[in-house]
Write a protein that holds these residues in place. Structure first.
Motif, mmCIF file in Angstrom:
data_model
loop_
_atom_site.group_PDB
_atom_site.id
_atom_site.type_symbol
_atom_site.label_atom_id
_atom_site.label_comp_id
_atom_site.label_asym_id
_atom_site.label_seq_id
_atom_site.Cartn_x
_atom_site.Cartn_y
_atom_site.Cartn_z
ATOM 1 N N ASP A 71 0.831 -1.213 0.000
ATOM 2 C CA ASP A 71 0.000 0.000 0.000
ATOM 3 C C ASP A 71 0.860 1.254 0.000
ATOM 4 O OD1 ASP A 71 -2.342 -1.465 -0.035
ATOM 5 O OD2 ASP A 71 -2.573 -1.424 2.152
ATOM 6 N N LEU A 72 1.994 1.192 0.656
ATOM 7 C CA LEU A 72 2.901 2.331 0.676
ATOM 8 C C LEU A 72 3.430 2.625 -0.729
ATOM 9 C CD1 LEU A 72 4.176 4.430 2.525
ATOM 10 C CD2 LEU A 72 6.006 2.799 2.999
ATOM 11 N N ASP A 73 3.684 1.581 -1.508
ATOM 12 C CA ASP A 73 4.123 1.787 -2.891
ATOM 13 C C ASP A 73 3.073 2.563 -3.681
ATOM 14 O OD1 ASP A 73 6.308 0.273 -2.170
ATOM 15 O OD2 ASP A 73 5.754 -1.467 -3.385
ATOM 16 N N ARG A 74 1.810 2.218 -3.494
ATOM 17 C CA ARG A 74 0.736 2.919 -4.210
ATOM 18 C C ARG A 74 0.642 4.379 -3.770
ATOM 19 N NH1 ARG A 74 -0.905 -2.304 -3.983
ATOM 20 N NH2 ARG A 74 -2.004 -2.249 -2.030
ATOM 21 N N GLU A 75 0.893 4.649 -2.498
ATOM 22 C CA GLU A 75 0.929 6.043 -2.028
ATOM 23 C C GLU A 75 2.060 6.807 -2.700
ATOM 24 O OE1 GLU A 75 0.930 6.502 2.268
ATOM 25 O OE2 GLU A 75 -0.455 4.793 2.458
ATOM 26 N N TYR A 76 3.220 6.171 -2.804
ATOM 27 C CA TYR A 76 4.349 6.810 -3.485
ATOM 28 C C TYR A 76 4.034 7.069 -4.956
ATOM 29 C CZ TYR A 76 7.416 5.952 0.544
ATOM 30 O OH TYR A 76 8.002 5.949 1.787
ATOM 31 N N GLU A 77 3.384 6.108 -5.607
ATOM 32 C CA GLU A 77 3.010 6.295 -7.008
ATOM 33 C C GLU A 77 2.096 7.506 -7.160
ATOM 34 O OE1 GLU A 77 1.280 2.566 -8.237
ATOM 35 O OE2 GLU A 77 3.247 1.606 -8.411
ATOM 36 N N GLN A 78 1.134 7.658 -6.253
ATOM 37 C CA GLN A 78 0.220 8.799 -6.330
ATOM 38 C C GLN A 78 0.969 10.114 -6.099
ATOM 39 O OE1 GLN A 78 -3.065 8.853 -7.384
ATOM 40 N NE2 GLN A 78 -2.491 11.014 -7.492
ATOM 41 N N ARG A 79 1.861 10.123 -5.130
ATOM 42 C CA ARG A 79 2.656 11.332 -4.882
ATOM 43 C C ARG A 79 3.478 11.700 -6.115
ATOM 44 N NH1 ARG A 79 5.788 10.608 0.643
ATOM 45 N NH2 ARG A 79 6.797 12.503 -0.099
ATOM 46 N N LEU A 80 4.038 10.703 -6.762
ATOM 47 C CA LEU A 80 4.815 10.971 -7.974
ATOM 48 C C LEU A 80 3.928 11.484 -9.105
ATOM 49 C CD1 LEU A 80 7.269 7.956 -7.854
ATOM 50 C CD2 LEU A 80 7.908 10.379 -7.785
ATOM 51 N N ARG A 81 2.744 10.889 -9.278
ATOM 52 C CA ARG A 81 1.819 11.364 -10.317
ATOM 53 C C ARG A 81 1.403 12.807 -10.048
ATOM 54 N NH1 ARG A 81 0.085 6.035 -10.171
ATOM 55 N NH2 ARG A 81 -1.570 6.464 -8.697
ATOM 56 N N ASP A 82 1.265 13.167 -8.767
ATOM 57 C CA ASP A 82 0.928 14.549 -8.425
ATOM 58 C C ASP A 82 2.069 15.503 -8.782
ATOM 59 O OD1 ASP A 82 -1.506 13.652 -7.454
ATOM 60 O OD2 ASP A 82 -0.907 13.764 -5.339
ATOM 61 N N LEU A 83 3.303 15.030 -8.641
ATOM 62 C CA LEU A 83 4.469 15.848 -8.983
ATOM 63 C C LEU A 83 4.703 15.920 -10.488
ATOM 64 C CD1 LEU A 83 7.054 14.575 -6.326
ATOM 65 C CD2 LEU A 83 6.127 16.892 -6.477
ATOM 66 N N LEU A 84 4.518 14.778 -11.148
ATOM 67 C CA LEU A 84 4.837 14.668 -12.570
ATOM 68 C C LEU A 84 3.971 13.554 -13.156
ATOM 69 C CD1 LEU A 84 6.941 15.817 -14.649
ATOM 70 C CD2 LEU A 84 8.433 13.930 -13.985
ATOM 71 N N PRO A 85 3.049 13.887 -14.048
ATOM 72 C CA PRO A 85 2.108 12.879 -14.566
ATOM 73 C C PRO A 85 2.764 11.922 -15.561
ATOM 74 C CG PRO A 85 1.708 14.994 -15.612
ATOM 75 C CD PRO A 85 2.783 15.224 -14.596
ATOM 76 N N LEU A 86 3.406 10.904 -15.008
ATOM 77 C CA LEU A 86 4.050 9.863 -15.802
ATOM 78 C C LEU A 86 3.562 8.497 -15.304
ATOM 79 C CD1 LEU A 86 7.726 11.242 -15.889
ATOM 80 C CD2 LEU A 86 6.063 11.247 -17.760
#
Length: 180
Positions: A71-86
């Protein structure tokens, strides 16, 4: 010299530098952007492609045995998408040994040393001085040999053949050949 060439190519690629800066902002332990992030760029340059081939995902790997929860990985993915939509894909390597039935890994470098292809087992990160660092436990030479090479630690030719076919590597980069 080959490692420096990879670093030079990455530093000249705006999207890759933006992705590295975004990933660095997470403050992850023992992290890097790996697999196609490095491999595809080198193959593109060796094939004299004017533009980078699109990435299906950007593999962010890190190593944190104290927090192996997916679940922490998915949180990191969302944070990254918020920073840069990739198309981010984040995986804590501290639990990936279970998926592959290996002994527990001790680092991200050890984890990627088990990846199917030698050319894929390369990552890059920004250090605290904003310099590029390569993580290449199997070296980088094979990446420049126009090959797709079975990692001896993997030992499963059928996995290599299936991945090469699925990802159409020899169609995208027509000078590549498969080595077992």
């Amino acid at each position: 010299m080959k490692q420096q060439q990879i670093k030079d190519w990455i530093s000249q690629d705006v999207m890759r530098m933006q992705a590295l800066n975004a990933a660095q902002q997470l403050g992850l332990d023992d992290w890097c952007l790996a697999a196609g992030f490095v491999r595809n760029l080198v193959w593109d340059r060796l094939h004299n492609y004017r533009h980078s081939t699109p990435l299906n995902d950007i593999d962010v790997i890190y190593f944190n045995p104290q927090q192996p929860d997916a679940d922490l990985d998915r949180e990191y993915e969302q944070r990254l998408r918020d920073l840069l939509p990739l198309p981010w894909s984040v995986k804590n390597q501290a639990r990936m040994h279970l998926k592959h039935q290996h002994p527990p890994y001790t680092s991200s470098s050890e984890a990627i040393s088990y990846w199917v292809e030698t050319e894929t087992a390369i990552g890059v990160r920004l250090n605290e001085y904003q310099q590029l660092e390569l993580i290449a436990p199997l070296g980088v030479d094979a990446l420049f040999d126009f090959s797709i090479t079975l990692n001896p630690k993997c030992g499963k030719p059928e996995m290599l053949l299936a991945r090469a076919a699925e990802k159409k590597w020899t169609e995208i980069w027509q000078d590549l050949h498969i080595k077992m």
